[in-house]
Design a protein around this motif. Structure first.
Motif, short mmCIF file in Angstrom:
data_model
loop_
_atom_site.label_atom_id
_atom_site.label_comp_id
_atom_site.label_asym_id
_atom_site.label_seq_id
_atom_site.Cartn_x
_atom_site.Cartn_y
_atom_site.Cartn_z
N ASP A 125 0.86 -1.19 0.00
CA ASP A 125 0.00 0.00 0.00
C ASP A 125 0.89 1.24 0.00
OD1 ASP A 125 -1.72 2.11 0.58
OD2 ASP A 125 -2.97 0.91 1.92
N LEU A 126 1.04 1.87 -1.17
CA LEU A 126 1.91 3.04 -1.26
C LEU A 126 1.40 4.19 -0.39
CD1 LEU A 126 3.13 3.57 -4.95
CD2 LEU A 126 4.41 2.74 -2.97
N SER B 131 -5.35 7.79 -9.23
CA SER B 131 -5.28 6.39 -9.63
C SER B 131 -4.26 5.58 -8.83
CB SER B 131 -4.96 6.29 -11.12
OG SER B 131 -3.74 6.98 -11.41
N GLY B 132 -3.49 6.22 -7.96
CA GLY B 132 -2.57 5.48 -7.10
C GLY B 132 -1.11 5.84 -7.16
N VAL C 252 4.75 3.95 -9.51
CA VAL C 252 3.48 3.46 -10.02
C VAL C 252 3.24 2.04 -9.49
CG1 VAL C 252 2.10 2.98 -12.07
CG2 VAL C 252 3.79 4.83 -12.11
N PRO C 253 2.25 1.84 -8.60
CA PRO C 253 2.02 0.50 -8.05
C PRO C 253 1.38 -0.43 -9.08
CG PRO C 253 0.34 2.02 -7.28
CD PRO C 253 1.32 2.85 -8.07
N GLY C 254 1.79 -1.69 -9.02
CA GLY C 254 1.21 -2.73 -9.87
C GLY C 254 1.01 -4.00 -9.07
N ALA C 255 0.78 -5.10 -9.75
CA ALA C 255 0.58 -6.40 -9.10
C ALA C 255 1.94 -7.00 -8.74
CB ALA C 255 -0.20 -7.33 -10.02
#
Length: 299
Positions: A18-19, A40-41, A59-62
């Protein structure tokens, strides 16, 4: 057209990182001009490094975080990304007490992070001392606008105050930004030592913190705040405003009668070596509860 980044890479992280929870405690309020959060995160951060100015886009991803960076400071970044993303903590909080364990389960994507900028963190802590969160954020915003510079890259951010400008400014300049003489003098002292406050990777930043603690007139709370925010020390207690202090007391105070004279540090003492971690978790869980009460709106 935005300029091409000077660095682009992908970092493997634990799924669910969780950024917002991890990076939120590192900025001084939502108006901090050195940070920006996209709806968007993704997160943006601008700072000064020994190699030069730096803007970072995360940029958060999976199971990954995409990293783009601009500026001369890109050569500094790879050695400090682990701390910035909370990866140096090597997994979720250790949770040595039942309360810490229970709170950590509420925010499983949270990691203890630090941005590595000791001087900025100390000034941040001094800005927070004895005032509301709004007043602290206002002082920092005015200082960045007056003594910072535009950050490189497309993020539209500002760099933190240039140390030479802060160290040589007239104390009245800081007074009109909301810092009375005592705090203004502290901020100028920290800025004058900024080159000696670089957190080296060889010692985890211990030498920089020792130097900060040795500067005459610097409060121990500013040193603790730097350990918490710059180094990500889970036991270091950041400077707390009245709102955060009240939240900690509500979570920990079990005595009878009024709680407005409770010694917060005494309440936190049983939770060594995770006092700072507990403070962050209390703030995160309280914010989550407030959002739920407001029908999911972020306060």
């Amino acid at each position: 057209m935005p300029p091409n980044p000077d660095l682009r890479q992908t970092i493997d992280v634990a799924p669910g990182l969780d950024l917002a929870a991890t990076l939120g405690p590192l900025r001084l309020g939502v108006s901090d001009p050195c940070w920006r959060v996209e709806a968007s995160g993704p997160w943006w951060w601008a700072t000064r490094t020994p190699a030069g100015p730096l803007t970072v886009h995360l940029v958060p991803g999976a199971g990954v975080v995409g990293v783009e960076a601009w500026g001369e400071g890109v050569e500094w970044l790879p050695r400090h990304l682990g701390r910035l993303l909370g990866l140096d903590a090597d997994g979720p909080p250790a949770a040595r007490t039942e309360l810490v364990r229970a709170l950590a389960q509420r925010v499983p994507g949270f990691r203890v992070a630090g941005h590595g900028r000791v001087a900025d963190a100390a000034i941040d802590g001094i800005c927070r001392r004895g005032v509301s969160a709004f007043e602290a954020a206002r002082s920092w915003l005015l200082m960045v606008e007056a003594m910072g510079d535009d950050a490189p890259g497309p993020g539209g951010l500002r760099l933190p105050p240039a140390p030479r400008r802060v160290a040589s400014c007239d104390p009245y300049e800081l007074h009109v930004m909301g810092l009375e003489q005592g705090r203004a003098d502290e901020v100028r002292r920290v800025a004058s030592h900024a080159s000696r406050l670089e957190a080296g990777t060889h010692d985890g930043g211990a030498e920089a913190i020792a130097h900060l603690a040795g500067i005459a007139g610097i409060g121990t709370d500013a040193v603790e705040h730097a350990r918490a925010v710059a180094l990500g020390d889970p036991d270091a207690v950041p400077v707390l405003d009245a709102h955060r202090t009240a939240a900690v007391v509500r979570a920990l105070w079990t005595g009878a009668g009024a709680d407005d004279t409770v010694d917060v540090r005494s309440l936190l003492e049983p939770h060594r070596p995770e006092r700072g971690l507990l403070v962050r978790l209390i703030a995160l869980v309280e914010a989550a509860d407030a959002a739920d009460d407001d029908g999911g709106l972020t306060p």
